[in-house]
Motif scaffolding. Structure first.
Motif, PDB file in Angstrom:
ATOM      1  N   GLU A   1      -7.210 -27.137 -20.316  1.00  0.00           N
ATOM      2  CA  GLU A   1      -6.860 -26.912 -18.924  1.00  0.00           C
ATOM      3  C   GLU A   1      -7.197 -25.472 -18.514  1.00  0.00           C
ATOM      4  OE1 GLU A   1      -2.856 -28.043 -16.362  1.00  0.00           O
ATOM      5  OE2 GLU A   1      -2.927 -28.285 -18.545  1.00  0.00           O
TER       6      GLU A   1
ATOM      7  N   ASP B   1     -10.855 -25.093 -18.130  1.00  0.00           N
ATOM      8  CA  ASP B   1     -11.349 -25.662 -16.873  1.00  0.00           C
ATOM      9  C   ASP B   1     -11.221 -24.662 -15.733  1.00  0.00           C
ATOM     10  OD1 ASP B   1     -12.194 -28.152 -17.820  1.00  0.00           O
ATOM     11  OD2 ASP B   1     -10.209 -29.029 -17.610  1.00  0.00           O
ATOM     12  N   LEU B   2     -10.105 -23.962 -15.678  1.00  0.00           N
ATOM     13  CA  LEU B   2      -9.928 -22.968 -14.612  1.00  0.00           C
ATOM     14  C   LEU B   2     -10.921 -21.821 -14.777  1.00  0.00           C
ATOM     15  CD1 LEU B   2      -6.017 -22.892 -14.577  1.00  0.00           C
ATOM     16  CD2 LEU B   2      -7.500 -23.854 -12.800  1.00  0.00           C
TER      17      LEU B   2
ATOM     18  N   LEU C   1     -13.851 -21.900 -16.406  1.00  0.00           N
ATOM     19  CA  LEU C   1     -15.229 -22.353 -16.217  1.00  0.00           C
ATOM     20  C   LEU C   1     -15.494 -22.620 -14.739  1.00  0.00           C
ATOM     21  CD1 LEU C   1     -15.313 -24.708 -19.330  1.00  0.00           C
ATOM     22  CD2 LEU C   1     -16.217 -22.389 -19.171  1.00  0.00           C
ATOM     23  N   SER C   2     -14.472 -23.060 -14.019  1.00  0.00           N
ATOM     24  CA  SER C   2     -14.620 -23.224 -12.572  1.00  0.00           C
ATOM     25  C   SER C   2     -14.917 -21.873 -11.928  1.00  0.00           C
ATOM     26  CB  SER C   2     -13.352 -23.818 -11.957  1.00  0.00           C
ATOM     27  OG  SER C   2     -13.153 -25.130 -12.446  1.00  0.00           O
TER      28      SER C   2
ATOM     29  N   GLU D   1     -11.185 -14.186  -2.975  1.00  0.00           N
ATOM     30  CA  GLU D   1      -9.830 -14.763  -2.964  1.00  0.00           C
ATOM     31  C   GLU D   1      -9.775 -16.012  -3.839  1.00  0.00           C
ATOM     32  OE1 GLU D   1      -7.437 -13.220  -1.642  1.00  0.00           O
ATOM     33  OE2 GLU D   1      -8.359 -11.869  -0.186  1.00  0.00           O
ATOM     34  N   HIS D   2     -10.812 -16.843  -3.729  1.00  0.00           N
ATOM     35  CA  HIS D   2     -10.830 -18.045  -4.574  1.00  0.00           C
ATOM     36  C   HIS D   2     -10.814 -17.647  -6.058  1.00  0.00           C
ATOM     37  CE1 HIS D   2     -11.924 -19.606  -0.765  1.00  0.00           C
ATOM     38  NE2 HIS D   2     -13.210 -19.759  -0.937  1.00  0.00           N
TER      39      HIS D   2
ATOM     40  N   THR E   1      -7.442 -16.379  -7.191  1.00  0.00           N
ATOM     41  CA  THR E   1      -6.468 -17.455  -7.400  1.00  0.00           C
ATOM     42  C   THR E   1      -6.725 -18.187  -8.720  1.00  0.00           C
ATOM     43  OG1 THR E   1      -6.027 -17.786  -5.054  1.00  0.00           O
ATOM     44  CG2 THR E   1      -5.622 -19.660  -6.494  1.00  0.00           C
ATOM     45  N   LEU E   2      -7.985 -18.491  -8.987  1.00  0.00           N
ATOM     46  CA  LEU E   2      -8.300 -19.161 -10.253  1.00  0.00           C
ATOM     47  C   LEU E   2      -7.890 -18.291 -11.436  1.00  0.00           C
ATOM     48  CD1 LEU E   2     -11.812 -20.695  -9.427  1.00  0.00           C
ATOM     49  CD2 LEU E   2      -9.647 -21.928  -9.712  1.00  0.00           C
TER      50      LEU E   2
ATOM     51  N   ARG F   1      -5.636 -16.001 -11.490  1.00  0.00           N
ATOM     52  CA  ARG F   1      -4.179 -15.914 -11.572  1.00  0.00           C
ATOM     53  C   ARG F   1      -3.600 -17.178 -12.226  1.00  0.00           C
ATOM     54  NH1 ARG F   1      -3.718 -14.361  -6.577  1.00  0.00           N
ATOM     55  NH2 ARG F   1      -3.105 -16.423  -5.845  1.00  0.00           N
ATOM     56  N   HIS F   2      -4.126 -18.318 -11.828  1.00  0.00           N
ATOM     57  CA  HIS F   2      -3.618 -19.561 -12.417  1.00  0.00           C
ATOM     58  C   HIS F   2      -3.926 -19.634 -13.907  1.00  0.00           C
ATOM     59  CE1 HIS F   2      -2.005 -22.371  -9.284  1.00  0.00           C
ATOM     60  NE2 HIS F   2      -2.324 -21.307  -8.579  1.00  0.00           N
TER      61      HIS F   2
ATOM     62  N   LEU G   1      -1.081 -19.587 -16.860  1.00  0.00           N
ATOM     63  CA  LEU G   1      -0.980 -20.684 -17.817  1.00  0.00           C
ATOM     64  C   LEU G   1      -1.096 -20.152 -19.253  1.00  0.00           C
ATOM     65  CD1 LEU G   1      -0.552 -23.668 -17.275  1.00  0.00           C
ATOM     66  CD2 LEU G   1      -3.018 -24.000 -17.442  1.00  0.00           C
TER      67      LEU G   1
ATOM     68  N   ARG H   1     -14.667 -26.777 -23.959  1.00  0.00           N
ATOM     69  CA  ARG H   1     -13.396 -26.585 -23.216  1.00  0.00           C
ATOM     70  C   ARG H   1     -12.282 -26.006 -24.082  1.00  0.00           C
ATOM     71  NH1 ARG H   1     -11.481 -31.614 -21.385  1.00  0.00           N
ATOM     72  NH2 ARG H   1     -10.277 -30.680 -19.704  1.00  0.00           N
TER      73      ARG H   1
END
Lengths: 507, 507
Positions: free
Chosen positions: A20, A23-24, A26-27, A49-50, A53-54, A56-57, A61, A287
């Motif tokens: 998980e 994924d964030l 790699l996004s 900003e995007h 946020t990624l 930060r998430h 995690l 991943r």
């Protein structure tokens, strides 16, 4: 090869969580790739900003109590066999999570936003060669670096903490010692070549070479050495790079000067080297934090090997030069030997990415000196243009006419990447160490390479290096492959042999 | 215009949370865009996992207890002035979060898996024109739709709940009434044109038109009507689409048939219409759920207006046809009038996406009839091929020779999108209502359009529609702009005037 002996429930639970997080991350890489290649200018207004946020998430995690529990459980479940993938996965996750936990989320988000602004300022500053336009952003990037080092903690030198972002376990003092040795043993070569500079000319690679033809031929070379286009693609960008989402999608970029053949050809081979490394990591590591290169230094060893040791060799062009001449008929009357000289001409110059193999490391040493100097408080960033001019003159005997060709040339600092540059030179050294090792171990290697069969070399690299991804700490990997630590010797030997012959020097 | 009267602390806290959710969604959009345009084939192996993770994180954040608390606090803080942005933001967030929370995570996951299977089955079924192969998956998709409606809840008709996914507040009975009126008033036109089908030929747009020239000319038209390339770009994809990350970065794709000029020209104008809508949403709405179009119907009104009312008008081509002839010298001897006929030829046909302005809505009405009939239990999906053939024959006088060209042609049902189709026709009707309104309100509009000045129309659309984003429920927006509800009248009048003249009919 890689194996998972203890894939118990704790391992599975940790792996799902790491998937998980991957994924964030790699996004975010996909967003970054897009920003560098295709994003319309307007997109800068919100792309940062995007990304923030990624980031930060992902950070939240990775550093959550729940993830810490998963890591601890997986470490307890796994044994201590360093060859066990489950052990390595838990250890690497622990390393990453521990470091990440030291950085407050607010710091990470603030830095991500500042990086986007700094990047924009850098682009504008470089375009107008206006260092002052970049200075505030540059100072903020070094300030973030210093704060990061403080958060991460260090024993000897704040720079150790930053090096650790790219080269797990590497110490500033070791880099300084290796660089001192490298400098001492390379300077005589630089001087000797300078005395015979006129023995080699690069006139034949200066002229007109159409962008489309350069791109097409470079792509052919990339495919020939083994870059898999089913899992990759080439785009144009201001500064060439390779980026991996997973091993299934590893992209490179290149750039073209229509009046100079080298950058596109060798830049593409360079990035292909990076990409082939990522494409070769183990399928089981996709991943997960093991599914990428061991360190930037090891990464650079792959790019430099394909760019230089292979791509700038006489045997490589014995195979490819006739085809290059077909594409660029202007080369029809130029001999292979003249062309070989032109792509290897040693010429103390201004731009790092265009530097030859002999002088390249001097560019790195300058940046290493500045980075450590600033962190030690001995240098001021405002003085950088001046320092840059003085050191370039002192080391290589050239002076940038403007800052665009001086201290504004690299993207790294605009992205907050302090501590990154040394990995380029470490990669150069490792490229020669690894290639020498392959020559010892692979029967008939040179004969295969002479025939234009690069798969033998790639297979060896895959088995010994690529496959393992980030499983082993870089120093351990180097020792497993070469039997010893990283050192300047093989690279210096390689330089003297190659350039001694090219320039007719006696060592 | 838009204004925030009550931007208190609860509003600010909610906005920050919605920004974060938007970033996750917009990142997923960037990954989707990349997947459709540039991703190497290998990337499919892991791209779905990245998207699923982003979607899960976004959904978890939107439906969390904390977000619910922020919404409730913001609603309590805001007043009830529908013109207050803070009121609208809290209301829209409430609408989205409430709906999202009604769908259990297990249902969403189960449906996602079933969609993947349904999509695969549909591709195979369409390829072999074997409806039976798709039937079980189709039944499961309608079953999921029915269960979704039950979860979401409805007063009159389960289809209302599904329409609400795309057209907030729209009722099935209203759509049915509008469609009945539209059908009754358009059928005579279809019949009248059929009696004079030979008066118009599209031979001149069939031939050879190079991809590069089509792309370049279409991009010129897109720029001319007002698509801002500083905040957008055009790429190729299998199916054209527009996608917005934020108003600062809104991209479109197109496709090219080298033997048919219309798809690239009008597809590009169509997607430009969608993109200009997104580019025109208020700056303050960026990274919030207000920062996109009001509904799919309103969205389609913009794409169809630029594609058809503008892009297929005689006055548009009076301006552009000479330049088109320059690019495609094969058209040199074709008159403007002949070309105008060719891009407007009415021809009852089998495939929705290729249908002309007159017959297009019949394709939609058939799908609406089937969707509602199945949900009401009046129709069986197993009977669909038969129903399809009967209705196509009955309405347009054509019969699909196989199901690939009949009930298997659209992707929507295989992706579980039941309730989506009506928005296409609602968009057609709205395009005429809005354009008629602009003609009434903007002095000199037609003269400006005749001169090739489209900025006057775009400015009006921006002020009256685009700027407001998703602030008003679509029916409210339509009423604010036109003074009344959505209705078939203006579109039918437009069709009769345009095609009556083209086909020499007397109404």
């Amino acid at each position: 090869m890689s194996q998972t002996k203890t894939a118990g429930p704790a391992h599975q639970a940790l792996r799902a969580r790491l998937n998980e997080i991957a994924d964030l991350n790699l996004s975010a890489s996909i967003l970054s790739w897009d920003m560098e290649t295709h994003m319309p200018k307007g997109g800068y207004a919100t792309r940062g900003e995007h990304l923030a946020t990624l980031s930060r998430h992902s950070h939240a995690l990775l550093t959550s109590a729940e993830t810490r529990g998963l890591i601890d459980a997986a470490r307890a479940e796994a044994g201590d066999d360093p060859d066990d993938d489950a052990v390595a996965l838990a250890a690497v996750a622990d390393y990453d999570a521990t470091r990440a936990a030291k950085l407050p989320g607010s710091f990470v988000a603030e830095r991500a936003r500042a990086q986007t602004r700094a990047h924009t300022d850098w682009i504008e500053a470089r375009k107008t060669s206006n260092f002052k336009h970049f200075l505030p952003a540059l100072e903020s990037m070094f300030d973030f670096a210093r704060r990061q080092a403080d958060y991460l903690g260090y024993d000897d030198h704040p720079y150790d903490a930053l090096l650790g972002n790219y080269e797990r376990g590497m110490k500033t003092r070791d880099v300084a010692a290796i660089f001192a040795d490298l400098r001492a043993r390379t300077l005589p070569l630089v001087r000797a070549i300078a005395a015979h500079a006129d023995r080699v000319s690069d006139a034949c690679v200066r002229g007109h070479f159409s962008q489309a033809d350069q791109l097409a031929f470079s792509a052919r070379l990339a495919a020939a050495v083994g870059y898999d286009f089913e899992r990759g693609r080439i785009d144009l960008s201001a500064h060439p790079f390779a980026i991996n989402f997973t091993r299934h999608d590893v992209r490179i970029t290149t750039r073209v000067y229509e009046d100079f053949l080298n950058p596109c050809l060798f830049g593409t081979l360079h990035e292909s080297g990076h990409a082939m490394y990522e494409q070769g990591t183990a399928l089981e590591y996709v991943r997960t934090p093991l599914g990428r290169g061991a360190s930037l230094g090891v990464h650079e060893s792959q790019s430099r090997m394909w760019e230089n040791i292979v791509g700038r060799s006489l045997w490589f062009w014995k195979r490819w030069y006739p085809e290059l001449q077909q594409v660029f008929p202007g080369l029809a009357t130029t001999s292979l030997e003249t062309f070989y000289g032109a792509i290897n001409k040693v010429s103390p110059s201004l731009i790092r990415v265009e530097a030859d193999e002999v002088t390249y490391n001097f560019h790195i040493m300058l940046r290493f000196e500045i980075e450590t100097g600033v962190l030690e408080g001995k240098l001021k960033l405002a003085d950088m243009p001046e320092i840059w001019r003085a050191r370039m003159q002192d080391g290589l005997g050239v002076t940038p006419p403007d800052d665009a060709q001086g201290c504004l040339q690299d993207i790294h600092w605009s992205s907050g990447m302090v501590g990154y540059f040394p990995t380029y030179s470490l990669g150069n050294l490792l490229s020669a160490q690894f290639f020498a090792q392959a020559q010892q171990e692979v029967p008939g290697l040179q004969a295969a390479l002479d025939r234009g069969e690069y798969g033998v070399l790639l297979a060896w690299l895959r088995e010994r290096i690529h496959h393992h991804g980030r499983k082993y700490p870089p120093a351990d990997l180097v020792r497993r492959v070469t039997g010893g630590p990283i050192s300047a010797g093989p690279y210096v030997d390689y330089l003297w042999a190659k350039f001694g012959a090219l320039y007719g020097l006696s060592q």
